[in-house]
Design a protein around this motif. Structure first.
Motif, PDB file in Angstrom:
ATOM      1  N   ALA A 114      -3.296   6.466  -3.400  1.00  0.00           N
ATOM      2  CA  ALA A 114      -3.785   7.019  -2.124  1.00  0.00           C
ATOM      3  C   ALA A 114      -5.267   6.735  -1.915  1.00  0.00           C
ATOM      4  CB  ALA A 114      -3.518   8.526  -2.061  1.00  0.00           C
ATOM      5  N   LEU A 115      -5.673   5.489  -2.149  1.00  0.00           N
ATOM      6  CA  LEU A 115      -7.082   5.123  -1.979  1.00  0.00           C
ATOM      7  C   LEU A 115      -7.579   5.433  -0.569  1.00  0.00           C
ATOM      8  CD1 LEU A 115      -9.722   3.788  -2.915  1.00  0.00           C
ATOM      9  CD2 LEU A 115      -8.740   1.584  -2.228  1.00  0.00           C
ATOM     10  N   TYR A 116      -6.802   5.061   0.429  1.00  0.00           N
ATOM     11  CA  TYR A 116      -7.217   5.301   1.812  1.00  0.00           C
ATOM     12  C   TYR A 116      -7.471   6.776   2.064  1.00  0.00           C
ATOM     13  CZ  TYR A 116      -6.720   6.104   6.832  1.00  0.00           C
ATOM     14  OH  TYR A 116      -6.916   6.544   8.121  1.00  0.00           O
ATOM     15  N   GLN A 117      -6.549   7.616   1.637  1.00  0.00           N
ATOM     16  CA  GLN A 117      -6.682   9.055   1.872  1.00  0.00           C
ATOM     17  C   GLN A 117      -7.893   9.620   1.139  1.00  0.00           C
ATOM     18  OE1 GLN A 117      -3.789   7.555   1.251  1.00  0.00           O
ATOM     19  NE2 GLN A 117      -2.598   7.985   3.082  1.00  0.00           N
ATOM     20  N   ARG A 118      -8.131   9.170  -0.100  1.00  0.00           N
ATOM     21  CA  ARG A 118      -9.263   9.691  -0.877  1.00  0.00           C
ATOM     22  C   ARG A 118     -10.596   9.318  -0.238  1.00  0.00           C
ATOM     23  NH1 ARG A 118      -9.036   7.590  -6.564  1.00  0.00           N
ATOM     24  NH2 ARG A 118      -7.568   6.013  -5.852  1.00  0.00           N
ATOM     25  N   LEU A 119     -10.668   8.106   0.311  1.00  0.00           N
ATOM     26  CA  LEU A 119     -11.900   7.687   0.981  1.00  0.00           C
ATOM     27  C   LEU A 119     -12.058   8.386   2.327  1.00  0.00           C
ATOM     28  CD1 LEU A 119     -11.795   3.833   0.287  1.00  0.00           C
ATOM     29  CD2 LEU A 119     -13.268   5.513  -0.816  1.00  0.00           C
ATOM     30  N   ALA A 120     -10.953   8.505   3.055  1.00  0.00           N
ATOM     31  CA  ALA A 120     -11.004   9.062   4.402  1.00  0.00           C
ATOM     32  C   ALA A 120     -11.361  10.542   4.410  1.00  0.00           C
ATOM     33  CB  ALA A 120      -9.660   8.846   5.107  1.00  0.00           C
TER      34      ALA A 120
END
Length: 334
Positions: A144-150
């Motif tokens: 969940a890279l996108y979610q962690r950054l977002a």
């Protein structure tokens, strides 16, 4: 006239460069043709379904029949699963002009599994920006890279993240919270020491570098600092080639204390004065811990001019659905 050795070397290098570039262009053209062909097949399937008013059940049967006949007449590559994704390919990218020919069909196959358009756009941009392999794409999706950054961003920043991918322009861009270390295969219920955690990371260094992100180069472990005839050791040392600075990582298996932050501050001062060379920026410190009290950390680092970050790490994959809901609420907020 016989060419000199130097002329031979120059000729060989020129021919070599020509051949290498030619091979790259051939592969690029092959990939472009595959992308266009699969998109066109998807378009034809959708047009046939529309023309015949085919239902979902009938569509399933159509794909089964197409798969059998195409495999018989053309060969491999036309399984029902592949045809299903070609169909989806057209639905997700109806304007074929927007397709990126830097991305292989294998990448698109993974991207098409993502329902959220913003998330899919982010990964698409990251593949182009960082030349991700399919394995790297799968890894970053599963963690969940996108979610962690977002989650660290406001609505406009989330939209920019999706439209352009992650840009490393400052130290805050490279920090994640939490870091996902499921590849270490350690259970949260398992008892282990900081030394054992460090060794596990070293044993899985390639995976750890993928989790850290773009630009990290490993320098060493247990880097010794000697002051007042006493030895201190930095757990892990990296150099970030984009930000041009050392990254010092300290590992903690318990909640971080103010003494840990003071110790990291000492390490950073030492590296800036003793290890930095011309062109290096001030080093950055990351303390990875199992527990983090945000208020405590805020007070502990207030007034410190060095760049110190405290992030949690977790030994299991994140609950992606919960993160998606939180991001959705941010994006939809007026």
């Amino acid at each position: 006239m016989i060419l000199s050795n130097q002329e031979n070397i120059e000729l060989i290098n020129t021919i070599k460069e020509l051949v290498v570039n030619s091979r790259k262009n051939i592969l690029r053209n092959i990939n472009s043709e595959i992308i266009i062909t699969y998109w066109s097949i998807g378009k034809l399937i959708i047009e046939q379904e529309t023309k015949k008013n085919i239902t979902d059940k009938s569509s399933r049967q159509l794909l089964i029949e197409l798969s059998k006949e195409l495999t018989l007449q053309i060969g491999k590559g036309f399984s029902r699963s592949n045809l299903t994704y070609m169909r989806l390919f057209f639905l997700k990218y109806p304007d074929g002009v927007t397709l990126s020919h830097q991305i292989s069909w294998g990448h698109y196959y993974e991207l098409l599994k993502i329902d959220d358009n913003l998330e899919r756009s982010f990964y698409e941009n990251q593949i182009c920006n960082e030349n991700w392999s399919i394995r790297e794409l799968r890894r970053n999706k599963s963690t969940a890279l996108y979610q962690r950054l977002a989650l660290k961003k406001q609505k406009d920043e989330i939209l920019n993240l999706s439209n352009f991918g992650q840009k490393i322009e400052s130290e805050t861009d490279l920090i994640k919270d939490p870091y996902v270390l499921e590849f270490l295969n350690l259970s949260e219920k398992e008892s282990f020491s900081e030394k054992e955690l460090e060794q596990k990371i070293i044993d899985n260094l390639q995976e750890f570098l993928l989790e850290l992100g773009k630009g990290f180069a490993f320098i060493g472990r247990q880097h010794r600092i000697t002051l007042r005839n006493r030895h201190y050791y930095v757990d892990l040392v990296f150099y970030h080639r984009i930000l041009k600075c050392f990254i010092l990582i300290d590992l903690k298996i318990n909640e971080v204390e103010h003494l840990d932050i003071g110790q990291m501050n000492l390490y950073l001062n030492y590296f800036e004065m003793e290890q930095n060379v011309e062109g290096d920026n001030p080093p950055i410190g990351i303390i990875l811990t199992t527990e983090k009290d945000d208020v405590f950390v805020e007070y502990a680092i207030k007034g410190i001019t060095n760049k110190i970050f405290v992030s949690k790490y977790q030994l299991y994959l994140p609950e992606k659905e919960a993160l998606q809901e939180r991001i959705k609420s941010i994006v939809e907020k007026e």
